[in-house]
Design a protein around this motif. Sequence first.
Motif, PDB file in Angstrom:
ATOM      1  N   ALA A 167       0.819  -1.217   0.000  1.00 37.57           N
ATOM      2  CA  ALA A 167       0.000   0.000   0.000  1.00 37.57           C
ATOM      3  C   ALA A 167       0.854   1.268   0.000  1.00 37.57           C
ATOM      4  O   ALA A 167       0.639   2.164  -0.824  1.00 37.57           O
ATOM      5  CB  ALA A 167      -0.930   0.000   1.219  1.00 37.57           C
ATOM      6  N   PHE A 168       1.823   1.332   0.906  1.00 39.34           N
ATOM      7  CA  PHE A 168       2.542   2.597   1.103  1.00 39.34           C
ATOM      8  C   PHE A 168       3.696   2.801   0.121  1.00 39.34           C
ATOM      9  O   PHE A 168       4.058   3.935  -0.186  1.00 39.34           O
ATOM     10  CB  PHE A 168       3.035   2.699   2.546  1.00 39.34           C
ATOM     11  N   ALA A 169       4.270   1.715  -0.357  1.00 40.51           N
ATOM     12  CA  ALA A 169       5.357   1.864  -1.331  1.00 40.51           C
ATOM     13  C   ALA A 169       4.836   1.789  -2.757  1.00 40.51           C
ATOM     14  O   ALA A 169       5.409   2.401  -3.658  1.00 40.51           O
ATOM     15  CB  ALA A 169       6.416   0.782  -1.102  1.00 40.51           C
ATOM     16  N   TYR A 170       3.757   1.026  -2.968  1.00 41.15           N
ATOM     17  CA  TYR A 170       3.296   0.802  -4.334  1.00 41.15           C
ATOM     18  C   TYR A 170       1.866   1.276  -4.583  1.00 41.15           C
ATOM     19  O   TYR A 170       1.321   1.078  -5.677  1.00 41.15           O
ATOM     20  CB  TYR A 170       3.438  -0.679  -4.688  1.00 41.15           C
ATOM     21  N   GLY A 171       1.242   1.869  -3.578  1.00 43.08           N
ATOM     22  CA  GLY A 171      -0.071   2.477  -3.772  1.00 43.08           C
ATOM     23  C   GLY A 171      -1.206   1.505  -4.024  1.00 43.08           C
ATOM     24  O   GLY A 171      -2.246   1.890  -4.574  1.00 43.08           O
ATOM     25  N   GLN A 172      -1.037   0.258  -3.605  1.00 39.04           N
ATOM     26  CA  GLN A 172      -2.081  -0.726  -3.882  1.00 39.04           C
ATOM     27  C   GLN A 172      -3.255  -0.614  -2.916  1.00 39.04           C
ATOM     28  O   GLN A 172      -3.126  -0.129  -1.794  1.00 39.04           O
ATOM     29  CB  GLN A 172      -1.495  -2.141  -3.806  1.00 39.04           C
ATOM     30  N   ARG A 173      -4.378  -1.127  -3.368  1.00 37.79           N
ATOM     31  CA  ARG A 173      -5.585  -1.168  -2.544  1.00 37.79           C
ATOM     32  C   ARG A 173      -5.641  -2.516  -1.837  1.00 37.79           C
ATOM     33  O   ARG A 173      -6.049  -3.516  -2.422  1.00 37.79           O
ATOM     34  CB  ARG A 173      -6.827  -0.985  -3.431  1.00 37.79           C
ATOM     35  N   THR A 174      -5.215  -2.515  -0.577  1.00 38.91           N
ATOM     36  CA  THR A 174      -5.189  -3.754   0.196  1.00 38.91           C
ATOM     37  C   THR A 174      -5.348  -3.392   1.670  1.00 38.91           C
ATOM     38  O   THR A 174      -4.832  -2.360   2.108  1.00 38.91           O
ATOM     39  CB  THR A 174      -3.866  -4.529  -0.041  1.00 38.91           C
ATOM     40  N   PRO A 175      -6.085  -4.189   2.428  1.00 36.08           N
ATOM     41  CA  PRO A 175      -6.270  -3.851   3.844  1.00 36.08           C
ATOM     42  C   PRO A 175      -4.951  -3.935   4.614  1.00 36.08           C
ATOM     43  O   PRO A 175      -4.236  -4.925   4.519  1.00 36.08           O
ATOM     44  CB  PRO A 175      -7.268  -4.896   4.345  1.00 36.08           C
ATOM     45  N   VAL A 176      -4.650  -2.886   5.341  1.00 37.16           N
ATOM     46  CA  VAL A 176      -3.429  -2.832   6.154  1.00 37.16           C
ATOM     47  C   VAL A 176      -3.870  -2.751   7.610  1.00 37.16           C
ATOM     48  O   VAL A 176      -4.402  -1.731   8.039  1.00 37.16           O
ATOM     49  CB  VAL A 176      -2.573  -1.607   5.782  1.00 37.16           C
ATOM     50  N   VAL A 177      -3.691  -3.830   8.333  1.00 34.12           N
ATOM     51  CA  VAL A 177      -4.274  -3.913   9.671  1.00 34.12           C
ATOM     52  C   VAL A 177      -3.210  -4.077  10.741  1.00 34.12           C
ATOM     53  O   VAL A 177      -2.585  -5.125  10.854  1.00 34.12           O
ATOM     54  CB  VAL A 177      -5.270  -5.088   9.772  1.00 34.12           C
ATOM     55  N   ASP A 178      -3.016  -3.019  11.495  1.00 34.18           N
ATOM     56  CA  ASP A 178      -2.111  -3.090  12.643  1.00 34.18           C
ATOM     57  C   ASP A 178      -2.938  -2.855  13.903  1.00 34.18           C
ATOM     58  O   ASP A 178      -4.156  -2.795  13.855  1.00 34.18           O
ATOM     59  CB  ASP A 178      -1.001  -2.037  12.502  1.00 34.18           C
ATOM     60  N   THR A 179      -2.255  -2.709  15.015  1.00 31.78           N
ATOM     61  CA  THR A 179      -2.970  -2.558  16.286  1.00 31.78           C
ATOM     62  C   THR A 179      -3.794  -1.275  16.312  1.00 31.78           C
ATOM     63  O   THR A 179      -4.863  -1.228  16.916  1.00 31.78           O
ATOM     64  CB  THR A 179      -1.973  -2.603  17.470  1.00 31.78           C
ATOM     65  N   ASN A 180      -3.307  -0.225  15.652  1.00 33.25           N
ATOM     66  CA  ASN A 180      -4.054   1.032  15.594  1.00 33.25           C
ATOM     67  C   ASN A 180      -5.364   0.864  14.840  1.00 33.25           C
ATOM     68  O   ASN A 180      -6.419   1.300  15.298  1.00 33.25           O
ATOM     69  CB  ASN A 180      -3.210   2.116  14.918  1.00 33.25           C
ATOM     70  N   VAL A 181      -5.273   0.244  13.683  1.00 36.61           N
ATOM     71  CA  VAL A 181      -6.460   0.066  12.845  1.00 36.61           C
ATOM     72  C   VAL A 181      -7.479  -0.828  13.552  1.00 36.61           C
ATOM     73  O   VAL A 181      -8.687  -0.560  13.525  1.00 36.61           O
ATOM     74  CB  VAL A 181      -6.070  -0.521  11.480  1.00 36.61           C
ATOM     75  N   ARG A 182      -6.980  -1.871  14.201  1.00 35.90           N
ATOM     76  CA  ARG A 182      -7.880  -2.766  14.927  1.00 35.90           C
ATOM     77  C   ARG A 182      -8.660  -2.002  16.008  1.00 35.90           C
ATOM     78  O   ARG A 182      -9.854  -2.231  16.205  1.00 35.90           O
ATOM     79  CB  ARG A 182      -7.098  -3.926  15.549  1.00 35.90           C
ATOM     80  N   ARG A 183      -7.966  -1.104  16.673  1.00 38.06           N
ATOM     81  CA  ARG A 183      -8.607  -0.332  17.739  1.00 38.06           C
ATOM     82  C   ARG A 183      -9.605   0.677  17.175  1.00 38.06           C
ATOM     83  O   ARG A 183     -10.720   0.828  17.695  1.00 38.06           O
ATOM     84  CB  ARG A 183      -7.548   0.369  18.587  1.00 38.06           C
ATOM     85  N   VAL A 184      -9.212   1.385  16.118  1.00 32.59           N
ATOM     86  CA  VAL A 184     -10.096   2.382  15.507  1.00 32.59           C
ATOM     87  C   VAL A 184     -11.384   1.721  15.011  1.00 32.59           C
ATOM     88  O   VAL A 184     -12.484   2.224  15.250  1.00 32.59           O
ATOM     89  CB  VAL A 184      -9.380   3.104  14.342  1.00 32.59           C
ATOM     90  N   VAL A 185     -11.234   0.600  14.335  1.00 31.78           N
ATOM     91  CA  VAL A 185     -12.404  -0.095  13.799  1.00 31.78           C
ATOM     92  C   VAL A 185     -13.265  -0.656  14.933  1.00 31.78           C
ATOM     93  O   VAL A 185     -14.500  -0.595  14.890  1.00 31.78           O
ATOM     94  CB  VAL A 185     -11.971  -1.210  12.831  1.00 31.78           C
ATOM     95  N   ALA A 186     -12.621  -1.187  15.954  1.00 32.15           N
ATOM     96  CA  ALA A 186     -13.368  -1.724  17.098  1.00 32.15           C
ATOM     97  C   ALA A 186     -14.247  -0.639  17.703  1.00 32.15           C
ATOM     98  O   ALA A 186     -15.408  -0.875  18.031  1.00 32.15           O
ATOM     99  CB  ALA A 186     -12.402  -2.278  18.149  1.00 32.15           C
ATOM    100  N   ARG A 187     -13.695   0.549  17.828  1.00 34.55           N
ATOM    101  CA  ARG A 187     -14.452   1.639  18.453  1.00 34.55           C
ATOM    102  C   ARG A 187     -15.469   2.239  17.497  1.00 34.55           C
ATOM    103  O   ARG A 187     -16.675   2.241  17.763  1.00 34.55           O
ATOM    104  CB  ARG A 187     -13.482   2.724  18.946  1.00 34.55           C
TER     105      ARG A 187
END
Length: 294
Positions: A128-148
């Motif tokens: 996603a960040f180096a090649y601009g692709q559309r793909t879900p990038v899920v780290d601990t931050n994203v998991r928390r944001v989505v959970a809330r």
Amino acid sequence: MRSRELPPDTVLAWFDVHARDLPWRDPDTSAWGVLVSEIMLQQTPVSRVEPVWLNWMARWPRPSDLAAETQGEVVRAWGKLGYPRRALRLHAAATEIAERHDDVVPSDVDVLLALPGIGAYTARAVAAFAYGQRTPVVDTNVRRVVARAVHGAADAGPPSTTRDLADVAVLLPTTESRAARYSAALMELGAIVCTARSPRCADCPVLSDCAWQRAGRPAYSGPAKPVQRFAGTDRQVRGLLLDVVRGSDRPVERHRLDLVWADAGQRDRCLDSLLVDGLMEQTDEGLFALPGER
DNA sequence: CAGCCGTGGGC
DNA sequence: TGCCCAAGGCT
């Protein structure tokens, strides 16, 4: 599919204004630079990664530059970022990239996943960040944001790669370049606004859409999260032992290592595991050194 | 898949 | 202070 709670237009507009100016976000940063940053950022705060990354990229601007280096020099340059096996894996990944991918960081998620030290998160972050692709990038931050914001929970439950990826995939904007930026924006939102402790909800761009807010900010009700001890563990002892060798420009004697931990049994076990992991080597004279620096 | 693998800062 | 947390991966 669009999310009512995390609308792309709102999230992207917020990111345009509030994104931190991190060196690996410079448009001129190579895919290799992005990969190096992602490996360093695994379980490690931005503030500690920045100086090491800058030095690293100046010294080894291409994968083949790192591959030509000894493992010991790489471990030493890794400094005290923690989890030093990441340095060995990055060195191994650089070697594979140089030898089998023409010194070009792969852009395909499955090819990235085959490289050492690159898992579900890092592979997609690079795509996603180096090649601009559309793909879900899920780290601990994203998991928390989505959970809330989406699920109305105080925090994410236990991780499940398959479920987490599907969860975020439906949120992504259709346009490829917007999707990649959206992924970065969700991470940034979790890193600086929707934080684990004392979230800054007053500064949140999606406050009025947030399901957790709507539900009255209920407390976390999921299964208890396993707490990682550190004091007294092998992890601490390994760190102390490696620090001695890393801080010396010549192989060190056993006695120097004996000083850092009283329990001889644990000390020996940890020393042995460091040798097995390839983070240390023993010279013919029985001294201890970083790998390749005998 | 649960447990392990470093390090330091904030509260 | 001790505990929690920080852009995870591997076995």
